[in-house]
Design a protein around this motif. Structure first.
Motif, PDB file in Angstrom:
ATOM      1  N   ALA A 272       0.828  -1.208   0.000  1.00  7.18           N
ATOM      2  CA  ALA A 272       0.000   0.000   0.000  1.00  7.18           C
ATOM      3  C   ALA A 272       0.861   1.256   0.000  1.00  7.18           C
ATOM      4  CB  ALA A 272      -0.931  -0.010   1.209  1.00  7.18           C
ATOM      5  N   VAL A 273       1.878   1.267   0.870  1.00  6.38           N
ATOM      6  CA  VAL A 273       2.761   2.437   0.938  1.00  6.38           C
ATOM      7  C   VAL A 273       3.520   2.614  -0.372  1.00  6.38           C
ATOM      8  CG1 VAL A 273       4.833   3.349   2.051  1.00  6.38           C
ATOM      9  CG2 VAL A 273       2.991   2.404   3.434  1.00  6.38           C
ATOM     10  N   ALA A 274       3.988   1.506  -0.924  1.00  7.84           N
ATOM     11  CA  ALA A 274       4.716   1.591  -2.187  1.00  7.84           C
ATOM     12  C   ALA A 274       3.826   2.133  -3.296  1.00  7.84           C
ATOM     13  CB  ALA A 274       5.261   0.212  -2.561  1.00  7.84           C
ATOM     14  N   ALA A 275       2.565   1.694  -3.325  1.00  8.77           N
ATOM     15  CA  ALA A 275       1.647   2.157  -4.371  1.00  8.77           C
ATOM     16  C   ALA A 275       1.368   3.653  -4.237  1.00  8.77           C
ATOM     17  CB  ALA A 275       0.346   1.360  -4.304  1.00  8.77           C
ATOM     18  N   VAL A 276       1.097   4.105  -3.003  1.00  4.64           N
ATOM     19  CA  VAL A 276       0.820   5.529  -2.787  1.00  4.64           C
ATOM     20  C   VAL A 276       2.053   6.371  -3.102  1.00  4.64           C
ATOM     21  CG1 VAL A 276       0.243   7.258  -1.051  1.00  4.64           C
ATOM     22  CG2 VAL A 276      -0.982   5.080  -1.090  1.00  4.64           C
ATOM     23  N   SER A 277       3.208   5.919  -2.627  1.00  4.64           N
ATOM     24  CA  SER A 277       4.439   6.665  -2.896  1.00  4.64           C
ATOM     25  C   SER A 277       4.744   6.705  -4.386  1.00  4.64           C
ATOM     26  CB  SER A 277       5.612   6.025  -2.140  1.00  4.64           C
ATOM     27  OG  SER A 277       5.377   6.021  -0.754  1.00  4.64           O
ATOM     28  N   LEU A 278       4.475   5.605  -5.068  1.00  4.23           N
ATOM     29  CA  LEU A 278       4.724   5.546  -6.509  1.00  4.23           C
ATOM     30  C   LEU A 278       3.883   6.574  -7.250  1.00  4.23           C
ATOM     31  CD1 LEU A 278       5.987   4.135  -8.981  1.00  4.23           C
ATOM     32  CD2 LEU A 278       4.072   2.522  -8.909  1.00  4.23           C
ATOM     33  N   LEU A 279       2.627   6.712  -6.848  1.00  4.58           N
ATOM     34  CA  LEU A 279       1.728   7.628  -7.541  1.00  4.58           C
ATOM     35  C   LEU A 279       1.995   9.085  -7.179  1.00  4.58           C
ATOM     36  CD1 LEU A 279      -1.638   5.661  -7.237  1.00  4.58           C
ATOM     37  CD2 LEU A 279      -0.221   5.930  -9.279  1.00  4.58           C
ATOM     38  N   LEU A 280       2.297   9.345  -5.904  1.00  2.99           N
ATOM     39  CA  LEU A 280       2.370  10.727  -5.437  1.00  2.99           C
ATOM     40  C   LEU A 280       3.782  11.286  -5.361  1.00  2.99           C
ATOM     41  CD1 LEU A 280      -0.307  10.652  -2.591  1.00  2.99           C
ATOM     42  CD2 LEU A 280      -0.594  11.257  -5.001  1.00  2.99           C
ATOM     43  N   ILE A 281       4.794  10.436  -5.281  1.00  4.99           N
ATOM     44  CA  ILE A 281       6.161  10.940  -5.129  1.00  4.99           C
ATOM     45  C   ILE A 281       7.088  10.377  -6.205  1.00  4.99           C
ATOM     46  CG2 ILE A 281       8.103  11.225  -3.552  1.00  4.99           C
ATOM     47  CD1 ILE A 281       6.214  10.783  -1.232  1.00  4.99           C
ATOM     48  N   GLY A 282       7.080   9.070  -6.392  1.00  5.80           N
ATOM     49  CA  GLY A 282       7.958   8.467  -7.391  1.00  5.80           C
ATOM     50  C   GLY A 282       8.358   7.068  -6.976  1.00  5.80           C
ATOM     51  N   TRP A 283       8.841   6.285  -7.946  1.00  6.71           N
ATOM     52  CA  TRP A 283       9.115   4.884  -7.658  1.00  6.71           C
ATOM     53  C   TRP A 283      10.315   4.711  -6.731  1.00  6.71           C
ATOM     54  CZ3 TRP A 283      13.606   2.251  -8.729  1.00  6.71           C
ATOM     55  CH2 TRP A 283      14.502   2.844  -9.621  1.00  6.71           C
ATOM     56  N   ARG A 284      11.265   5.613  -6.792  1.00  2.75           N
ATOM     57  CA  ARG A 284      12.420   5.491  -5.907  1.00  2.75           C
ATOM     58  C   ARG A 284      12.015   5.685  -4.439  1.00  2.75           C
ATOM     59  NH1 ARG A 284      17.458   5.695  -8.566  1.00  2.75           N
ATOM     60  NH2 ARG A 284      17.248   6.031 -10.812  1.00  2.75           N
ATOM     61  N   VAL A 285      11.148   6.648  -4.193  1.00  2.00           N
ATOM     62  CA  VAL A 285      10.644   6.848  -2.832  1.00  2.00           C
ATOM     63  C   VAL A 285       9.813   5.650  -2.396  1.00  2.00           C
ATOM     64  CG1 VAL A 285       9.146   8.270  -1.383  1.00  2.00           C
ATOM     65  CG2 VAL A 285      10.697   9.351  -3.004  1.00  2.00           C
ATOM     66  N   ALA A 286       9.066   5.060  -3.329  1.00  3.72           N
ATOM     67  CA  ALA A 286       8.259   3.887  -3.002  1.00  3.72           C
ATOM     68  C   ALA A 286       9.141   2.742  -2.516  1.00  3.72           C
ATOM     69  CB  ALA A 286       7.448   3.453  -4.223  1.00  3.72           C
ATOM     70  N   VAL A 287      10.227   2.483  -3.233  1.00  2.00           N
ATOM     71  CA  VAL A 287      11.144   1.410  -2.834  1.00  2.00           C
ATOM     72  C   VAL A 287      11.799   1.741  -1.497  1.00  2.00           C
ATOM     73  CG1 VAL A 287      13.269   0.208  -3.453  1.00  2.00           C
ATOM     74  CG2 VAL A 287      11.560   0.696  -5.208  1.00  2.00           C
ATOM     75  N   LEU A 288      12.236   2.990  -1.347  1.00  6.22           N
ATOM     76  CA  LEU A 288      12.911   3.399  -0.117  1.00  6.22           C
ATOM     77  C   LEU A 288      11.986   3.253   1.092  1.00  6.22           C
ATOM     78  CD1 LEU A 288      15.137   6.566   0.246  1.00  6.22           C
ATOM     79  CD2 LEU A 288      13.519   5.943   2.011  1.00  6.22           C
ATOM     80  N   THR A 289      10.739   3.705   0.951  1.00  3.55           N
ATOM     81  CA  THR A 289       9.806   3.677   2.077  1.00  3.55           C
ATOM     82  C   THR A 289       9.449   2.252   2.473  1.00  3.55           C
ATOM     83  OG1 THR A 289       8.877   5.778   1.305  1.00  3.55           O
ATOM     84  CG2 THR A 289       7.600   4.534   2.910  1.00  3.55           C
ATOM     85  N   ALA A 290       9.209   1.404   1.484  1.00  6.27           N
ATOM     86  CA  ALA A 290       8.873   0.015   1.791  1.00  6.27           C
ATOM     87  C   ALA A 290      10.026  -0.679   2.515  1.00  6.27           C
ATOM     88  CB  ALA A 290       8.523  -0.728   0.503  1.00  6.27           C
ATOM     89  N   GLY A 291      11.238  -0.457   2.031  1.00  6.88           N
ATOM     90  CA  GLY A 291      12.395  -1.046   2.702  1.00  6.88           C
ATOM     91  C   GLY A 291      12.587  -0.495   4.106  1.00  6.88           C
ATOM     92  N   PHE A 292      12.277   0.786   4.277  1.00  7.66           N
ATOM     93  CA  PHE A 292      12.421   1.411   5.593  1.00  7.66           C
ATOM     94  C   PHE A 292      11.489   0.767   6.611  1.00  7.66           C
ATOM     95  CE2 PHE A 292      10.995   4.618   8.655  1.00  7.66           C
ATOM     96  CZ  PHE A 292      12.201   5.003   9.211  1.00  7.66           C
ATOM     97  N   MET A 293      10.253   0.453   6.223  1.00  4.30           N
ATOM     98  CA  MET A 293       9.308  -0.178   7.149  1.00  4.30           C
ATOM     99  C   MET A 293       9.854  -1.511   7.655  1.00  4.30           C
ATOM    100  SD  MET A 293       5.647   0.613   5.304  1.00  4.30           S
ATOM    101  CE  MET A 293       4.726  -0.303   6.540  1.00  4.30           C
ATOM    102  N   ALA A 294      10.397  -2.303   6.743  1.00 13.12           N
ATOM    103  CA  ALA A 294      10.968  -3.589   7.151  1.00 13.12           C
ATOM    104  C   ALA A 294      12.167  -3.380   8.071  1.00 13.12           C
ATOM    105  CB  ALA A 294      11.370  -4.386   5.913  1.00 13.12           C
ATOM    106  N   LEU A 295      12.985  -2.362   7.769  1.00 12.39           N
ATOM    107  CA  LEU A 295      14.164  -2.081   8.592  1.00 12.39           C
ATOM    108  C   LEU A 295      13.762  -1.675  10.011  1.00 12.39           C
ATOM    109  CD1 LEU A 295      17.272  -1.720   8.656  1.00 12.39           C
ATOM    110  CD2 LEU A 295      16.892   0.676   8.032  1.00 12.39           C
TER     111      LEU A 295
END
Length: 604
Positions: free
Chosen positions: A295-318
């Motif tokens: 969900a976070v990756a999808a929202v970030s992808l649409l509103l910010i960009g795919w790089r932020v989507a990947v970064l945010t998803a990885g951050f949650m796991a970290l």
């Protein structure tokens, strides 16, 4: 101000905040920061893999005793006057009793006694039972201590022994005794106790010794009929290094071993344990994490960009890895309460990642001129602008949860791990967001072009319009004042409406959930019911349960069964794997039980 060599006046370099200094320092030394990140991941995997013990419930002191019983007069007032009131009056005088609550029903009663927090439940229960209070003829009372981390207040798991259809209680008890001796010889097992079906007693008429059936146990080992069985309660040794999952696996291996002493035609199965629930909760945490990441990756992808989507998803796991390390460090376990806290924080920890990463992306064209490396300058500028606000937001949420740490009594014992888990996770989320995200931003986020799709442009337009509306009351005379008053009125109206709705909501410490992985069933029999009659009535109830639950019945275990009452645990298949929720099952079973006479059945 400072004066240069030629006398010219130069502006002093602005003093950087601690947050900005941490972020820029981590970004400059990105190799060291990445090394710490790898170490954190290794520690998180270690904490999850073998560091954190898995438990059903954390060790909780529950200074509570419960007295339940039956008095078949079909008159709640009579039960109250003749049973619950005398019991309550006697219990109030017991040392360390804080409160006594009673509930009288037409033919049964419940007395809830709370002691001082320093009193163990078993000790308090012994004090109540020692009063030996006389009850009217026909009334019977059962004194029970409360231990949320044990089955029947004593056992870590229950093993049921079943045999051929014609197996007698004597044969079942003989096989269970042999199994208990076999399990008792294992170092990780403190004791294995047979819950005897038969009791030796003296016949008052003849004076001769006789053996009577005083308990019955029925189990369902899956979809299908209940079977006559006998239970063996197994207690884990206090010195054992095994957690609840490892202990359950150990017992299961022993039952499957060729060394098992059971005769042909008999089998033993674990029918009540905490491991099943813990595994389902861990699975739920994993599913929620994956859903949140998507969900976070999808929202970030649409509103910010795919790089932020990947970064945010990885951050949650970290952050979750860091939270596991934090729980390990403070001595917590992975249990029902801490797992709930982790699931609760999944929707909160993404805020820091979004704020910091979006700020870095937005300031890529405005680096701080004091930095020689452009990417470090971008990080400095970004953290300068949002670092304090991000910290304030995190701190506010932490402060909101902190009073829950100081709740006393039994409620505090249960829920205290929740705020502790949430606070640990949120604080780590902010720390990681200003240490690791700037480094990933330098190495990954800033390498690409600034995204500019139609959704992002629309988002910026809406944000600009909202900003103009917020700024309009300032500097626009009477019109601005009017707009400001309208905005303030709308804000107060929203707050008032929220308070009004909140006032109309009911309060429940333990509200009924929308679904669960288990049901509890109890049946009370009237005075004069024989144990054979109780078994026959229980068989009718079991038929209804089996028919309603069908393939969604995982297993079931009688915790108590005698001529006065039956109490059973019923485990369902995992949440999400079945179309029918547990409250619907309860309604269906209650409807089908209406025609059964000779018992008052409660299911929940």
């Amino acid at each position: 101000m400072q004066r240069g060599d030629e006398g010219e006046v130069m502006a002093a370099e602005p003093r950087r905040s601690v947050i900005t200094s941490i972020a820029t320092s981590a970004t400059r030394r990105w190799q060291i920061t990445l090394g710490f990140m790898v170490m954190l991941l290794i520690a998180g995997v270690s904490a999850y893999g073998f560091g954190l013990d898995r438990e059903g419930f954390p060790p909780i002191n529950t200074p509570i005793a419960i007295v339940t019983g039956t008095y078949f007069v079909d008159d709640a007032d009579a039960v109250d006057a003749e049973v619950t009131v005398p019991l309550a009056e006697a219990f109030v005088g017991v040392p360390d009793v804080i409160e006594v609550q009673t509930q009288a029903r037409p033919s049964s009663f419940l007395v809830f006694v709370e002691f001082e927090s320093s009193v163990d439940s078993s000790i308090g229960t012994e004090r109540l039972a020692a009063l030996n209070i006389g009850l009217p003829p026909g009334a019977q009372a059962d004194y029970r201590s409360v231990n949320a981390a044990k089955f029947i207040d004593s056992y870590d798991l229950l093993v049921s022994v079943v045999g051929p259809a014609d197996a007698s209680p004597e044969q079942l008890q003989q096989q269970a005794s042999a199994l208990a001796v076999y399990l008792d010889g294992i170092g990780d097992i403190s004791e294995a106790v047979v819950r005897d079906l038969l009791t030796d007693s003296i016949d008052p008429d003849t004076g001769e010794e006789e053996t009577r059936l005083t308990r019955f146990t029925r189990v369902a080992l899956g979809p299908g009929d209940f079977r006559e069985a006998i239970a063996v309660g197994v207690v884990r040794n206090d010195t054992s290094s095994l957690d609840v999952l490892g202990f359950t696996d150990l017992v299961q291996d022993l039952l499957d071993s060729a060394d098992s002493p059971l005769a042909d035609g008999f089998q033993a199965e674990i029918t009540a344990d905490f491991a099943t629930g813990v595994r389902q909760q861990i699975s739920s945490l994993t599913r929620n994490l994956l859903s949140g990441l998507l969900a976070v990756a999808a929202v970030s992808l649409l509103l910010i960009g795919w790089r932020v989507a990947v970064l945010t998803a990885g951050f949650m796991a970290l952050v979750l890895m860091g939270a596991l390390v934090g729980l390990w460090a403070v001595g917590y376990t992975l249990n029902t309460i801490t797992l709930f806290g982790l699931i609760l924080t999944l929707g909160l920890l993404v805020d820091d990642a979004i704020v910091i990463s979006e700020s870095i992306d937005a300031n890529r064209d405005e680096p701080d001129s004091s930095e020689e490396i452009k990417s470090v300058g971008v990080v400095r500028r970004a953290i300068d602008r949002v670092g304090a606000a991000s910290f304030a937001g995190t701190l506010t949420t932490v402060v909101v949860f902190s009073p829950m740490l100081f709740i006393g009594g039994i409620l505090g014992e249960f829920i205290r791990p929740i705020p502790a888990t949430v606070m640990i996770t949120l604080l780590l989320s902010f720390l990681f967001s200003v240490v690791f995200i700037p480094v990933i931003g330098r190495l990954f986020l800033l390498k690409g072009q600034k995204p500019n799709n139609p959704i992002i442009r629309a988002e910026k337009s809406v944000a600009a319009a909202a900003g103009r509306l917020a700024a309009y009351p300032s500097g626009n005379g009477p019109k601005g004042w009017l707009v400001g008053l309208l905005l303030a009125f709308f804000a107060f109206f929203a707050i008032g409406s929220g308070l009004g709705f909140a006032g109309g909501l009911g309060f429940s410490i333990f509200p009924q959930g929308k679904d669960s992985v288990g049901l509890s069933l109890s049946a009370e029999f009237p005075a004069g019911t024989t144990i054979d009659e109780a078994q026959a009535i229980s068989a009718q109830i079991d038929e209804v349960v089996v028919e309603v639950l069908g393939e969604d019945l995982l297993r079931a275990q009688y915790a108590r069964g005698n001529e006065r009452l039956v109490q059973a645990f019923i485990d369902l298949t995992a949440i999400g794997s079945r179309p029918t929720k547990s409250p619907e099952f309860v309604e269906q079973i209650e409807e089908r039980l209406v025609g059964i006479e000779g018992a008052r059945v409660t299911i929940g």
